[in-house]
Design an enzyme around this catalytic site. Structure first.
Site, PDB file in Angstrom:
ATOM      1  N   LYS A 170      31.878  34.553  51.593  1.00 23.25           N
ATOM      2  CA  LYS A 170      31.630  36.391  52.722  1.00 23.25           C
ATOM      3  C   LYS A 170      31.843  35.323  54.058  1.00 23.25           C
ATOM      4  CE  LYS A 170      27.176  37.402  53.581  1.00 23.25           C
ATOM      5  NZ  LYS A 170      26.796  37.485  55.107  1.00 23.25           N
ATOM      6  N   ARG A 219      35.878  35.775  58.726  1.00 21.43           N
ATOM      7  CA  ARG A 219      37.207  35.146  59.296  1.00 21.43           C
ATOM      8  C   ARG A 219      38.221  35.115  59.181  1.00 21.43           C
ATOM      9  NH1 ARG A 219      32.337  31.870  59.200  1.00 21.43           N
ATOM     10  NH2 ARG A 219      31.553  30.531  60.240  1.00 21.43           N
ATOM     11  N   GLY A 278      25.494  39.415  60.870  1.00 15.86           N
ATOM     12  CA  GLY A 278      25.722  38.443  61.930  1.00 15.86           C
ATOM     13  C   GLY A 278      27.128  37.629  62.378  1.00 15.86           C
ATOM     14  N   ARG A 324      18.428  40.540  66.088  1.00 13.45           N
ATOM     15  CA  ARG A 324      18.616  39.796  65.979  1.00 13.45           C
ATOM     16  C   ARG A 324      19.097  38.959  66.970  1.00 13.45           C
ATOM     17  NH1 ARG A 324      21.860  38.049  60.370  1.00 13.45           N
ATOM     18  NH2 ARG A 324      21.588  36.881  61.178  1.00 13.45           N
ATOM     19  N   GLN A 349      27.858  29.836  64.040  1.00  5.75           N
ATOM     20  CA  GLN A 349      28.331  31.123  64.119  1.00  5.75           C
ATOM     21  C   GLN A 349      28.549  30.570  65.761  1.00  5.75           C
ATOM     22  OE1 GLN A 349      25.266  33.999  63.371  1.00  5.75           O
ATOM     23  NE2 GLN A 349      25.718  34.480  61.327  1.00  5.75           N
ATOM     24  N   ASP A 404      21.533  29.726  53.825  1.00  8.34           N
ATOM     25  CA  ASP A 404      21.827  31.248  53.218  1.00  8.34           C
ATOM     26  C   ASP A 404      20.913  31.028  52.209  1.00  8.34           C
ATOM     27  OD1 ASP A 404      22.999  32.204  55.292  1.00  8.34           O
ATOM     28  OD2 ASP A 404      24.486  31.931  54.329  1.00  8.34           O
ATOM     29  N   LYS A 411      17.197  35.537  60.678  1.00  6.24           N
ATOM     30  CA  LYS A 411      18.002  35.905  59.534  1.00  6.24           C
ATOM     31  C   LYS A 411      18.207  37.306  59.778  1.00  6.24           C
ATOM     32  CE  LYS A 411      20.182  32.031  59.516  1.00  6.24           C
ATOM     33  NZ  LYS A 411      21.524  31.321  59.563  1.00  6.24           N
ATOM     34  N   ARG A 422      13.068  35.366  56.717  1.00  3.93           N
ATOM     35  CA  ARG A 422      13.123  34.683  55.509  1.00  3.93           C
ATOM     36  C   ARG A 422      11.530  34.040  55.346  1.00  3.93           C
ATOM     37  NH1 ARG A 422      19.408  34.244  54.963  1.00  3.93           N
ATOM     38  NH2 ARG A 422      19.989  36.702  54.110  1.00  3.93           N
TER      39      ARG A 422
HETATM   40  C1  S3P Z   1      28.050  31.783  58.706  1.00  2.42           C
HETATM   41  C2  S3P Z   1      26.692  31.065  58.884  1.00  2.42           C
HETATM   42  C3  S3P Z   1      25.758  31.296  59.175  1.00  2.42           C
HETATM   43  C4  S3P Z   1      25.026  31.847  57.835  1.00  2.42           C
HETATM   44  C5  S3P Z   1      25.824  32.550  58.140  1.00  2.42           C
HETATM   45  C6  S3P Z   1      26.901  32.843  57.548  1.00  2.42           C
HETATM   46  C7  S3P Z   1      28.834  31.715  59.187  1.00  2.42           C
HETATM   47  O1  S3P Z   1      24.834  31.026  59.889  1.00  2.42           O
HETATM   48  O2  S3P Z   1      23.638  31.940  57.615  1.00  2.42           O
HETATM   49  O3  S3P Z   1      25.179  33.803  56.871  1.00  2.42           O
HETATM   50  O4  S3P Z   1      29.772  32.344  58.486  1.00  2.42           O
HETATM   51  O5  S3P Z   1      29.327  31.319  60.000  1.00  2.42           O
HETATM   52  P1  S3P Z   1      24.382  30.243  61.556  1.00  2.42           P
HETATM   53  O6  S3P Z   1      25.500  29.568  62.156  1.00  2.42           O
HETATM   54  O7  S3P Z   1      23.976  31.171  62.741  1.00  2.42           O
HETATM   55  O8  S3P Z   1      23.504  29.520  60.853  1.00  2.42           O
END
Ligand code: S3P
Length: 436
Positions: A22, A27, A91, A123, A168, A314, A341, A345
Site C-alpha cells: 500500500k 507513492r 492518511g 485524524r 508520512q 501497522d 491510526k 487501535r
Molecule cells: C505509512 C506510514 C505509517 C503507517 C501507514 C503508512 C506510509 O504512518 O502507519 O499505514 O506509507 O508512509 P506514520 O508515518 O504516520 O507512522
C-alpha cells in the site's frame, strides 16, 4: 457486512501471494503523476485507499489508464481551478498529496480541498500543516483536521525535525521540498519506513542521506519509468499470524517486501517463539523482496522493545491478537501513535479482545495483554481494516465462532484476504448485515 469466522478444523497449508504494498503504491501514483512521461506500474494495490490516490492524480490532470493489470500514468498536472480531492480512509494519501501539491508551480491558481471519510476526518493534520506552513504553503485545516484547503504557492526549503518518527510527515516534507527553493533538510527523530527515499532516486531525483539527515535540492524534475510493486508485508502479517496460530499449519508467503524499515513484525513474532523464517532474495523497484515461511508454534508473551514499535507500526492489532493466545503477558509501550491510526487501535483492540474474554490493561501508550483462551462471540472492526483482519485471525483459534461487524473495511488494504485464507483451508463467510 459481517464476517463469520469458524474455528479452524484443519491446519492451514499452501502458498500465498500478498497484494501489492500500500505504501509503495501510493507513492508510485503520486510520483508517476508528477513525473514527465509515462510511468508503468505492475502489481499496484487494487484497493479503495490506493484507488483514491490514483483518482486524485487524474483529477489534477494526469492521465491514468488501466491495461491488463498494468497502470499507466502519463504525468503532468493542472491547472485545474477549484477541485475537491476525496482520499477516503487514507492518511498516507492525504498527507503525502498535501506535501506533493503544496508548491507545484503548474497548479498555481488552483484551489484544492482535500477531504476524507469520517475516520480520516478525525485524524491529526497539524503534523503536516505545521512544517508545510513553515515552508510557506498556503494550507489551512479545520481545527487541525480535514478538510484541508490548499492553494499551491511558492515554497522555501526548511530544515525540519518531526516531533514523531513518521514516514508520512517525512514524505510530505520531502515531496514539498521537490518544488521548494533551496535545500530541504529532514532530520529523522527515529527510524520510519523509507520507501520515499528509495523511490525518489528511482525517479531520477538526487537525495542525500547522512545518518538520520536527508537532504533534497528543490527544483528537480522527476523521470518516469517502469515499476513493480512488491507484496505488502503488512497484509502478509495476517496470513503469517494465522499460520502461527492454527495447529499443524505450514505456509509460505511469496513475493513479499522485506524492507528492514518495516520488518518489526517478523522480529516480534520470532521473539514470541514463532517458527518463521524469511529471506530477501532480490530487489524489485528499489525494494528488497523475498519469501516468508511459517509453521504453527506455541507463542509466549514478551515485553516489546519500544524501539521496535515504528518498525511494526501497522501490525500492532495482529500482534495484540497473537498476544491474546500466547502464554503469559505481552507488554506494549511507546505506542501512543496507535491512537491516531484508522481508529484508536489501542482502545479498539482492547475493547474487542475483552469481548472475546481476554484480560487486557490499556495504558496511555500501550497495553498489557494476558494470554489465554478465546471465547467466541460478536466483535466490531469499528471501521478499521486491520482490526477486522486481526479479529478474523483470532477467530480461527476461538472456542466458538467469531462474528465481526463492519468487516467490509478489509477492502481498504486487502480485498482478497477472505479468499486467500479460504484457499489455505480456513472457513470464513460473509453475511449481509440484515441476515445476521
Ligand atoms: C505509512 C506510514 C505509517 C503507517 C501507514 C503508512 C506510509 O504512518 O502507519 O499505514 O506509507 O508512509 P506514520 O508515518 O504516520 O507512522
Amino acid at each position: 457486512m459481517k464476517l463469520l469466522v469458524t474455528p479452524a478444523r484443519k491446519p492451514l497449508t499452501g502458498r500465498c501471494q500478498p497484494p501489492g504494498d500500500k505504501s509503495v503504491s501510493h507513492r508510485l501514483a503520486i510520483l508517476g503523476g508528477l513525473a514527465a512521461g509515462q510511468t508503468v506500474i505492475t502489481g499496484y494495490l487494487d484497493s479503495a485507499d490506493t484507488h483514491a490516490t490514483l483518482a486524485a492524480m487524474a483529477a489534477l490532470g494526469a492521465s491514468v489508464e488501466h491495461h491488463d493489470g498494468e497502470i499507466r500514468i502519463d504525468g503532468g498536472l493542472g491547472p485545474v481551478g477549484r477541485v475537491t480531492l476525496d482520499l477516503g480512509n487514507s492518511g498516507t494519501g492525504v498527507r503525502l498529496l498535501a506535501g506533493a501539491l503544496a508548491g507545484r508551480p503548474e497548479l498555481f491558481g488552483s484551489e484544492l480541498t482535500l477531504i476524507g471519510d469520517e475516520s480520516l476526518s478525525r485524524r491529526p493534520m497539524g503534523r503536516i500543516i505545521e512544517p508545510l506552513g513553515a515552508m510557506g504553503a498556503d494550507l489551512e485545516g479545520h481545527a487541525g483536521c480535514l478538510p484541508l484547503r490548499l492553494r499551491p504557492s511558492a515554497l522555501q526549503a526548511i530544515r525540519y525535525t518531526p516531533p514523531v518518527a513518521s514516514a508520512q510527515i517525512k514524505s510530505a516534507v520531502l515531496l514539498a521540498g521537490l518544488a521548494a527553493q533551496g535545500e530541504t533538510v529532514l532530520v529523522e527523530p527515529g527510524p520510519s519506513r523509507d520507501h520515499t527515499e528509495r523511490l525518489l532516486p528511482a525517479f531520477g531525483v538526487e537525495l542525500e542521506q547522512h545518518g538520520n539527515e536527508l537532504r533534497l535540492r528543490g527544483g528537480q524534475r522527476l523521470r518516469a519509468g517502469g515499476f513493480h510493486v512488491p507484496g505488502d508485508l503488512s497484509s502478509a502479517a495476517f496470513i503469517l499470524a494465522a499460520g502461527l496460530l492454527v495447529p499443524g499449519s505450514e505456509l509460505t508467503v511469496d513475493n513479499v517486501g522485506i524492507n528492514p524499515s518495516r520488518d518489526g513484525v517478523l522480529r516480534i513474532l520470532q521473539a514470541m517463539g514463532g517458527d518463521l523464517a524469511w529471506q530477501a532474495e532480490r530487489s524489485v523497484g528499489a525494494e528488497p523482496v523475498g519469501s516468508a515461511r511459517v509453521r504453527s508454534a506455541r507463542l509466549a508473551g514478551i515485553e516489546i522493545p519500544p524501539e521496535w514499535v515504528p518498525l511494526a507500526i501497522d501490525e500492532f492489532p495482529v500482534v495484540m491478537a497473537l498476544a491474546a493466545v500466547a502464554s503469559g503477558q505481552t507488554r506494549i509501550s511507546g505506542a501512543a501513535e496507535l491512537r491516531v491510526k484508522e481508529s484508536d487501535r489501542l482502545a479498539v483492540m482492547c475493547r474487542q479482545l475483552e469481548r472475546l474474554g481476554v484480560k487486557v490493561e490499556e495504558t496511555e501508550d500501550g497495553a498489557c495483554v494476558h494470554g489465554g483462551a478465546i471465547a467466541g462471540g460478536e466483535v466490531d472492526s469499528c471501521g478499521d481494516h486491520r482490526i477486522a483482519m486481526s479479529l478474523a485471525v483470532l477467530g480461527l483459534v476461538a472456542e466458538a465462532p467469531v462474528l465481526i461487524a463492519n468487516a467490509e473495511w478489509i477492502r481498504t488494504s486487502f480485498p482478497g484476504f477472505v479468499d486467500d485464507l479460504r484457499a489455505l483451508g480456513a472457513e470464513l463467510e460473509w453475511q449481509a448485515e440484515e441476515d445476521s
